[in-house]
Structure formats: C-alpha cells, structure tokens
Design an enzyme around this catalytic site. Structure first.
Site, short mmCIF file in Angstrom:
data_model
loop_
_atom_site.label_atom_id
_atom_site.label_comp_id
_atom_site.label_asym_id
_atom_site.label_seq_id
_atom_site.Cartn_x
_atom_site.Cartn_y
_atom_site.Cartn_z
CE LYS A 1 -3.03 11.09 -10.77
NZ LYS A 1 -1.92 10.12 -10.69
CE1 TYR B 1 -6.72 10.58 -10.96
CE2 TYR B 1 -7.06 12.27 -12.63
CZ TYR B 1 -6.48 11.09 -12.23
OH TYR B 1 -5.65 10.40 -13.09
CB SER C 1 -3.50 12.98 -14.63
OG SER C 1 -4.70 13.19 -15.35
CG ASP D 1 -1.82 1.19 1.30
OD1 ASP D 1 -1.65 2.12 0.47
OD2 ASP D 1 -2.72 1.21 2.16
#
Ligand code: NAD
Length: 265
Positions: free
Chosen positions: A165, A161, A145, A65
């Site tokens: 990023k 998100y 991204s 993890d």
C-alpha cells in the site's frame, strides 16, 4: 440524491463485486456514470451490475484478474466498446494477509505486491493510454490504505500489505506528475477500519494468532477510532465521488485520509 454531475462519464471500478468497490460503483452510478463493475469473481460483479441497473443506471459486469496485463487491456477495451470510452478509473481491488514479517513467505509477498501494487500500474497504464487517445483528460483514483502511510502496528501484523500500500501511495504521487500534461488527475484515498469481508479476515486471523475470541480484535481496533464508529464502505465512496468530480479539478498526486481521525498525517 446525486451531488456531482458525472452524467455521460464512463468509470471502471476494480474489485467492485463487494465491499468498498461495490459502494464506489453504486455511488458513481448514482452520480450519472456508466460503470464497468470489474472483479475476479464474475458472479459478484454480475450481482453489483444488476444493482446498478435497478437504480436506473448502465453497467457492464466484467470478470478480470487485475494482475494480468492482457486481461486488464481487455477490460479497458470492452468498456470502451460497450460503454463508449473511459473517463474515470478506480483502482480498488486488493487483498490482505496477516503474517509477521519474519514469517512472510515469498508467495504471500508476491501475491500482495501483484494484486495491490502491480495491478495499479497495469490498470493505470491501460486506462491512461485510452484517456490520452480520447483526449479530454480523465481521473485515476487509487484505493490505498492507512497502511500505505503508517505501520499497522505490532499487534496487527500486516507488514507485506503495508509495503504494497505504500507502493500505491508512491505510484499516485509520481503518476500524478507524469500524467498532468494530459489532464489526467491521479489521487489516492487511505481508509481506516472499514466494515467489509477484508477486515473480518484480519480479525479472524489475528484473533487466531493471539488466541482470543473472533470479533475481539476488530472491537479493540474500532474502540480506537476518534469519531467513535467503524467506517462504512460508503464513507470511502463519498470521497471517491468528490475526487471524480469537477470540484476536485485542481488536485493531483495527492493522498487523502478517510479514517475517522485514525490516521495522524
Ligand atoms: P474485500 O475483500 O471486501 O473486496 C475486495 C474485492 O477485490 C473482492 O471482490 C475481490 O474478489 C476483488 N479482487 C481480489 N483480487 C482481485 C484480482 N486479482 N482481480 C480483480 N479483483 C480482485 O475488500 P475491501 O475491504 O472492500 O477492500 C477494497 C480495497 O480497499 C482494497 O484495496 C483494500 O486494501 C482497501 N482498504 C480496505 C480497508 C478495510 O478496512 N477493509 C481499509 C483500507 C483500505
């Protein structure tokens, strides 16, 4: 056919049990690297490690993890013990979540920031310490991204998100500066719409919110890609292999778009 000579180098790829990470692990193995295939899902990591061995490569499957410091340190330690050092770290593991910012709860925010951003810090700290101890420099390649550079848009609510990023891009810039004196080069790739289970999730959840058919959100997004096709995981792996190679030895702290022309800057 291998393009770069990465013989004798050891790489860790996180989130390598499927999708983009799998393609990166296989590509680095083809280039001659011994590879730790690291993933939260130990079964998929084992499958990809077996694929590397089928290619004639050497691989270690490792369940991890990436949000847990102790587990990350163990991943680096076992890689060094079993594969003989660490030269290339690819921070690829990530998760997505579709939620407009007004509906984003703390649990979602924390999960995205931990898996997508904190993990880059933790893995890079453990990886860079090892590279510094070994001497000879190294490479850290982060998979951010397009959402690390631009807002994904009103119709595709990926705000948390995108924040996570953007953090990866910022970490790349600063880490590139701080690690340059050790010969560790740190760069980042920003992909567009890649054909993986992550985009299937974005499609499904966005379609449910809009009340449209599953598949239609993805089709609409793909129609806007200038080169006219959806991105494949291998399109990202190609650039990661380049960034790991000697041909990229004068580049650090940079972020590269690999998006079929989707990203404007
Ligand atoms: P994916 O969901 O197909 O694969 C992600 C992998 O990461 C999975 O195998 C998962 O088990 C692993 N993972 C998740 N949480 C983890 C954790 N805590 N520890 C270790 N492993 C963990 O996703 P993908 O599309 O292959 O995306 C890979 C990376 O590329 C992500 O960082 C993603 O944000 C980024 N990205 C994806 C796209 C896209 O369109 N798919 C575009 C740009 C960037």
């Amino acid at each position: 056919m291998p393009r770069y000579n990465l013989d004798g180098q050891v790489a860790i790829v996180t989130g390598a049990g499927r999708g983009i990470g799998r393609a990166i692990a296989l590509r680095l193995a083809r280039e001659g690297c011994r590879v730790t295939v690291a993933d939260l899902d130990g079964a998929t990591a084992a499958q990809v490690a077996a694929e590397v061995r089928e290619l004639g490569g050497q691989a270690l499957a490792h369940q991890v993890d990436v949000t847990c410091k102790e587990e990350v340190e163990r991943m680096v330690g076992e890689t060094c013990e079993q594969l003989g050092g660490l030269h290339i770290l690819v921070n690829n593991a990530g998760i997505g979540a579709v939620a407009p910012l007004l509906e984003t709860d703390e649990k979602t925010w924390d999960a995205l920031m931990n898996v997508n951003a904190k993990s880059v810090l933790l893995c890079s700290q453990a990886g860079a310490r090892q590279m510094i101890e070994q001497g000879g420099g190294g490479r850290i390649i982060n998979n951010a991204s397009g959402a690390g550079k631009i807002a994904p848009g009103k119709g595709i609510p990926l705000g948390a998100y995108a924040a996570s990023k953007h953090a990866v891009v910022a970490l790349t810039k600063q880490m590139g500066l701080e690690l340059s004196e050790h010969g560790i080069l740190v760069n980042c790739v920003c992909a567009g719409i890649v054909d993986t289970p992550m985009w299937d999730l974005i499609d499904r959840e966005t379609a449910a919110r809009r009340g449209v058919e599953v598949g239609s959100v993805k089709a609409e997004a793909v129609a806007g890609i200038p080169v006219g096709r959806i991105q494949q995981p291998e399109d990202v792996a190609n650039v990661v292999a380049f960034l790991a190679s000697d041909d990229a030895s004068y580049m650090t702290g940079q972020t590269y778009n690999v998006s079929g022309g989707l990203l404007p800057y």
